[in-house]
Design an enzyme around this catalytic site. Sequence first.
Site, PDB file in Angstrom:
ATOM      1  N   MET A  41      -5.255  -6.740  -1.338  1.00 49.22           N
ATOM      2  CA  MET A  41      -6.714  -6.650  -1.350  1.00 49.22           C
ATOM      3  C   MET A  41      -7.507  -6.001  -0.661  1.00 49.22           C
ATOM      4  O   MET A  41      -7.505  -6.986   0.743  1.00 49.22           O
ATOM      5  CB  MET A  41      -6.937  -8.006  -2.278  1.00 49.22           C
ATOM      6  CG  MET A  41      -7.157  -7.874  -3.386  1.00 49.22           C
ATOM      7  SD  MET A  41      -8.450  -9.210  -3.797  1.00 49.22           S
ATOM      8  CE  MET A  41      -7.589  -9.494  -5.352  1.00 49.22           C
TER       9      MET A  41
ATOM     10  N   MET B 140       1.963  -2.825  -6.381  1.00 49.92           N
ATOM     11  CA  MET B 140       0.999  -1.803  -5.241  1.00 49.92           C
ATOM     12  C   MET B 140       1.325  -2.930  -4.236  1.00 49.92           C
ATOM     13  O   MET B 140       0.815  -2.378  -2.911  1.00 49.92           O
ATOM     14  CB  MET B 140      -0.442  -1.360  -6.472  1.00 49.92           C
ATOM     15  CG  MET B 140       0.023  -0.665  -7.079  1.00 49.92           C
ATOM     16  SD  MET B 140       0.621   1.348  -6.516  1.00 49.92           S
ATOM     17  CE  MET B 140      -1.244   1.117  -5.626  1.00 49.92           C
ATOM     18  N   GLU B 141       0.578  -3.673  -4.100  1.00 45.83           N
ATOM     19  CA  GLU B 141       0.190  -5.225  -3.054  1.00 45.83           C
ATOM     20  C   GLU B 141       0.710  -5.459  -1.856  1.00 45.83           C
ATOM     21  O   GLU B 141       0.512  -5.456  -0.609  1.00 45.83           O
ATOM     22  CB  GLU B 141      -0.694  -5.748  -3.299  1.00 45.83           C
ATOM     23  CG  GLU B 141      -1.661  -5.709  -4.711  1.00 45.83           C
ATOM     24  CD  GLU B 141      -3.367  -5.605  -3.610  1.00 45.83           C
ATOM     25  OE1 GLU B 141      -2.845  -5.679  -2.021  1.00 45.83           O
ATOM     26  OE2 GLU B 141      -4.044  -5.071  -4.286  1.00 45.83           O
ATOM     27  N   SER B 142       2.374  -6.135  -2.867  1.00 47.10           N
ATOM     28  CA  SER B 142       3.346  -6.129  -1.611  1.00 47.10           C
ATOM     29  C   SER B 142       4.555  -5.967  -1.554  1.00 47.10           C
ATOM     30  O   SER B 142       5.243  -6.375  -1.281  1.00 47.10           O
ATOM     31  CB  SER B 142       3.264  -7.919  -1.670  1.00 47.10           C
ATOM     32  OG  SER B 142       3.965  -8.081  -2.652  1.00 47.10           O
TER      33      SER B 142
END
Length: 418
Positions: A1, A145-147
């Site tokens: 984020m 997308m984040e990790s």
Amino acid sequence: MTISRMLLSTALIGALAACAAPLATAPVSTGAAVTPSPIPAAAPGDEAGLQRFVQSFRSRAVSSGVSPATYDRAMRIARYNPEVIRLDRRQAEFSRPVWLYLDSAVSDVRITTGRQKLAQLGPTLSRIEAQYGVPREIVLAVWGMESNFGANRGRMQIIPSLATLAYDGRRGEMFQNQLIAALKIIQAGDTDPEHMLGSWAGAMGHTQFMPTSYLQYAVDFNGDGRRDIWSEDPTDSLASTAAYLARNGWQRGQAWGAEVQLPANFNMSLIGKGTRRSSGDWSAQGVRRIGGGSLPNGNGSIIMPAGARGPAFLILDNFRSILRYNNSDNYALGVAFLGERIAGRPGIQGSWPRSDRPLSTSEREEIQRRLAQKGFYRGEIDGLFGSATMESVSAYQRSIGVTPDGYPTSILLDQLRR
């Protein structure tokens, strides 16, 4: 984020603190052991300054609801991390074009991995979707997308990183709030200081929650008594992501939007998130869904992230919900179309203007500065092109009689220099 979207109000943090549990004394279950990244040696003056900050900040943390025992226990590992400061002050010379961003975000490898996770976690994702109304492919796409589906969660200890940024970062007050939130997480017993790992800026777990967002949205979905976003089991992280989106406007049963085809005579001044119309209105103006079928129901806007020569998208309220997770159109498109591909649906069909030259940071700043000089822009000169800059570009383009698509290019810069 991203950091900017994660701050909570002081009142909300205080309310959460009022019901916080004392510092856990039982061992914290953290799944597979992860070795934290080593902290490079700091200059003696920097380390001494950090330790003075730790002592002076104690009263503020305690007055915010952190117990003295929690503070002293957690801040024992606080050290000045020069690598965090280096990363905080780093600025890329060139902005990545949207098509290159999406090439990476919606890569074949990521699609394949997402489909594998869909098969492996089907029952868990079904329960999450039933409770929160967020489709499983969207939850998986945020995770990807984040990790990269948990592969890149970050190995930096959060307390030293946030203490360093709170003391010496460019946004000290913001990171002081994040540090207090991290201490409250430890106090509640969800993890301990040594196992609270994440990115250099404090984002944690499979879906990279900042501490303030964790306090507000994280859930214990597997019922083990902890909101554990750090372990190998992604259940709590995925459910927390769905909870975040649901509480930030996700409409159960509604699409995020769709790629669309615009008619030849379309009024380009209607492009942008500032114009919202019903799907019926857009359809009446000749807007058609790529691939056929009716436009998804709802009120929405049309965006063209690469200008009039690139694809167009009708975005509805659920797209805006994704923007609450990360306030970037590129990011939200990445989540949307990674989700589409994981679910077996087509990706983006339109062509990107791949021959366009990317602008350097100094050129992007010059565009903002010249727009401001001409009375079209009042924001910060930072080289970051958000909605305010794009709307200013559109207004300037209208004033000189060119297609107002809001897309900044080297041609636009030449026009501004005249």
